[in-house]
Design a protein around this motif. Structure first.
Motif, PDB file in Angstrom:
ATOM      1  N   VAL A  96      87.410  55.429  65.819  1.00 49.18           N
ATOM      2  CA  VAL A  96      86.832  54.293  66.554  1.00 49.18           C
ATOM      3  C   VAL A  96      86.586  53.082  65.655  1.00 49.18           C
ATOM      4  CG1 VAL A  96      85.795  55.714  68.356  1.00 49.18           C
ATOM      5  CG2 VAL A  96      84.497  55.235  66.260  1.00 49.18           C
ATOM      6  N   GLN A  97      86.683  53.271  64.354  1.00 49.11           N
ATOM      7  CA  GLN A  97      86.513  52.165  63.424  1.00 49.11           C
ATOM      8  C   GLN A  97      87.665  51.171  63.569  1.00 49.11           C
ATOM      9  OE1 GLN A  97      84.326  51.070  61.269  1.00 49.11           O
ATOM     10  NE2 GLN A  97      85.426  49.927  59.712  1.00 49.11           N
ATOM     11  N   ILE A  98      87.342  49.899  63.828  1.00 48.15           N
ATOM     12  CA  ILE A  98      88.341  48.841  63.934  1.00 48.15           C
ATOM     13  C   ILE A  98      88.100  47.880  62.775  1.00 48.15           C
ATOM     14  CG2 ILE A  98      89.231  46.934  65.353  1.00 48.15           C
ATOM     15  CD1 ILE A  98      88.304  48.471  67.811  1.00 48.15           C
ATOM     16  N   PRO A  99      88.973  47.879  61.768  1.00 47.92           N
ATOM     17  CA  PRO A  99      88.735  47.106  60.543  1.00 47.92           C
ATOM     18  C   PRO A  99      88.467  45.622  60.779  1.00 47.92           C
ATOM     19  CG  PRO A  99      90.516  48.648  60.204  1.00 47.92           C
ATOM     20  CD  PRO A  99      90.197  48.682  61.669  1.00 47.92           C
ATOM     21  N   ASN A 100      89.051  45.045  61.813  1.00 50.05           N
ATOM     22  CA  ASN A 100      88.828  43.617  62.087  1.00 50.05           C
ATOM     23  C   ASN A 100      87.988  43.404  63.335  1.00 50.05           C
ATOM     24  OD1 ASN A 100      90.722  44.481  63.921  1.00 50.05           O
ATOM     25  ND2 ASN A 100      92.062  42.693  63.748  1.00 50.05           N
ATOM     26  N   GLY A 101      87.215  44.418  63.735  1.00 50.43           N
ATOM     27  CA  GLY A 101      86.356  44.288  64.906  1.00 50.43           C
ATOM     28  C   GLY A 101      85.271  43.244  64.718  1.00 50.43           C
ATOM     29  N   ASP A 102      84.786  42.706  65.832  1.00 50.59           N
ATOM     30  CA  ASP A 102      83.797  41.621  65.797  1.00 50.59           C
ATOM     31  C   ASP A 102      82.351  42.097  65.772  1.00 50.59           C
ATOM     32  OD1 ASP A 102      85.670  39.577  65.807  1.00 50.59           O
ATOM     33  OD2 ASP A 102      85.762  39.498  67.992  1.00 50.59           O
ATOM     34  N   TRP A 103      82.126  43.401  65.989  1.00 51.17           N
ATOM     35  CA  TRP A 103      80.762  43.896  66.140  1.00 51.17           C
ATOM     36  C   TRP A 103      80.497  45.092  65.237  1.00 51.17           C
ATOM     37  CZ3 TRP A 103      77.199  41.402  69.187  1.00 51.17           C
ATOM     38  CH2 TRP A 103      77.703  40.441  70.059  1.00 51.17           C
ATOM     39  N   MET A 104      79.235  45.288  64.908  1.00 45.77           N
ATOM     40  CA  MET A 104      78.774  46.473  64.194  1.00 45.77           C
ATOM     41  C   MET A 104      78.033  47.344  65.199  1.00 45.77           C
ATOM     42  SD  MET A 104      75.936  46.763  61.143  1.00 45.77           S
ATOM     43  CE  MET A 104      76.991  46.207  59.806  1.00 45.77           C
ATOM     44  N   TYR A 105      78.503  48.559  65.399  1.00 47.70           N
ATOM     45  CA  TYR A 105      77.879  49.484  66.348  1.00 47.70           C
ATOM     46  C   TYR A 105      76.993  50.452  65.566  1.00 47.70           C
ATOM     47  CZ  TYR A 105      77.630  51.952  70.849  1.00 47.70           C
ATOM     48  OH  TYR A 105      77.201  52.496  72.043  1.00 47.70           O
ATOM     49  N   GLY A 106      75.700  50.385  65.813  1.00 45.05           N
ATOM     50  CA  GLY A 106      74.759  51.269  65.140  1.00 45.05           C
ATOM     51  C   GLY A 106      74.631  52.587  65.873  1.00 45.05           C
ATOM     52  N   ILE A 107      75.067  53.671  65.248  1.00 44.63           N
ATOM     53  CA  ILE A 107      75.045  54.968  65.928  1.00 44.63           C
ATOM     54  C   ILE A 107      73.855  55.831  65.523  1.00 44.63           C
ATOM     55  CG2 ILE A 107      77.542  54.920  66.138  1.00 44.63           C
ATOM     56  CD1 ILE A 107      77.646  57.105  63.952  1.00 44.63           C
ATOM     57  N   ASP A 108      73.180  55.455  64.460  1.00 44.82           N
ATOM     58  CA  ASP A 108      72.068  56.283  64.013  1.00 44.82           C
ATOM     59  C   ASP A 108      71.119  55.456  63.160  1.00 44.82           C
ATOM     60  OD1 ASP A 108      70.684  58.872  63.292  1.00 44.82           O
ATOM     61  OD2 ASP A 108      71.350  58.266  61.300  1.00 44.82           O
ATOM     62  N   MET A 109      69.823  55.698  63.359  1.00 45.81           N
ATOM     63  CA  MET A 109      68.810  55.155  62.466  1.00 45.81           C
ATOM     64  C   MET A 109      67.663  56.151  62.444  1.00 45.81           C
ATOM     65  SD  MET A 109      66.891  51.446  62.306  1.00 45.81           S
ATOM     66  CE  MET A 109      68.388  50.619  61.767  1.00 45.81           C
ATOM     67  N   GLY A 110      67.343  56.634  61.272  1.00 43.84           N
ATOM     68  CA  GLY A 110      66.278  57.619  61.159  1.00 43.84           C
ATOM     69  C   GLY A 110      65.307  57.286  60.047  1.00 43.84           C
ATOM     70  N   VAL A 111      64.029  57.504  60.338  1.00 42.52           N
ATOM     71  CA  VAL A 111      62.962  57.318  59.343  1.00 42.52           C
ATOM     72  C   VAL A 111      62.133  58.597  59.323  1.00 42.52           C
ATOM     73  CG1 VAL A 111      60.929  55.974  58.689  1.00 42.52           C
ATOM     74  CG2 VAL A 111      62.878  54.830  59.797  1.00 42.52           C
ATOM     75  N   LEU A 112      61.910  59.161  58.151  1.00 39.71           N
ATOM     76  CA  LEU A 112      61.081  60.358  58.070  1.00 39.71           C
ATOM     77  C   LEU A 112      59.730  60.112  58.750  1.00 39.71           C
ATOM     78  CD1 LEU A 112      61.681  61.639  54.421  1.00 39.71           C
ATOM     79  CD2 LEU A 112      62.567  62.606  56.547  1.00 39.71           C
TER      80      LEU A 112
END
Length: 220
Positions: A96-112
């Motif tokens: 799904v990674q598009i090297p010249n894509g216009d957006w950053m898709y955040g799939i995960d964010m974790g904080v202890l």
């Protein structure tokens, strides 16, 4: 490049390295106790993310130990709804990674858990915005988990819960901070993620680099 002290120099935020993958796996295991095991990221997933899109993988460390992390991939804006596993190439992001894509898709964010409530998520969102600027991207996309639904699931449907959130009649431990961090509501994603406490749902949102940029899409 992200490599700086934050929050009164108590923490270091930086791009992730392959050798961080084991600690990133530990953070993941502590952050999502109700998420189905098929959707939990492990050290191999994290290592592959760093290989595929190194600029988009971020960690926060304190005294040499990783206490928070965030994973992303680069893409075009998603035209169709999908599930979390479909959207992430079953957690690997390679396809799904598009090297010249216009957006950053955040799939995960974790904080202890012991480091929550002090602003680390907000700092990671800010760092990701800096990466978007450096790469010339339009901004970030996320699918925030409606994790607070579990407390009211006997009182309303997930659709009713999402409606209450957009009207600011309720707050959610995940969605509300994300909106406060500058993310804008697009639409709910039902049956997106295998987590009963979230009603199996998430909210698709975006945060543009240019605050004057608005998507030409219908919002509810």
């Amino acid at each position: 490049m992200i490599d700086k002290k934050i929050l009164n120099d108590r923490f270091l935020i930086r791009h992730a390295k392959v050798e961080d993958a084991i600690q990133m796996e530990y953070v993941q295991s502590r952050c999502y106790p109700t998420l189905h095991e098929s959707e939990i990221l492990n050290r191999d997933h994290f290592a592959n993310h760093i290989k595929v899109f190194p600029e988009g993988q971020i960690v926060v460390e304190k005294d040499g130990s990783i206490v928070a992390s965030a994973s992303t991939f680069r893409c075009d804006f998603p035209e169709h709804d999908s599930t979390f596993l479909e959207e992430t190439d079953h957690l690997w992001i390679t396809k799904v990674q598009i090297p010249n894509g216009d957006w950053m898709y955040g799939i995960d964010m974790g904080v202890l858990p012991e480091y929550r409530g002090i602003g680390l998520s907000r700092e990671m969102y800010k760092a990701r915005n800096e990466v978007c600027k450096e790469l010339g991207l339009k901004g970030q996309i996320i699918a925030g988990m409606t994790i607070g639904y579990g407390k009211v699931k006997d009182q309303m449907t997930i659709a009713e819960y999402c409606e209450a959130l957009i009207k600011n009649e309720l707050t959610d431990p995940t969605i509300t901070p994300q909106r406060n961090a500058g993310f804008r509501w697009i639409r709910p994603l039902y049956n997106y993620i295998n987590d009963p406490e979230s009603g199996f749902g998430s909210i698709l949102m975006y945060r543009p680099v240019d605050e004057n940029y608005y998507l030409e899409i219908e919002k509810i």
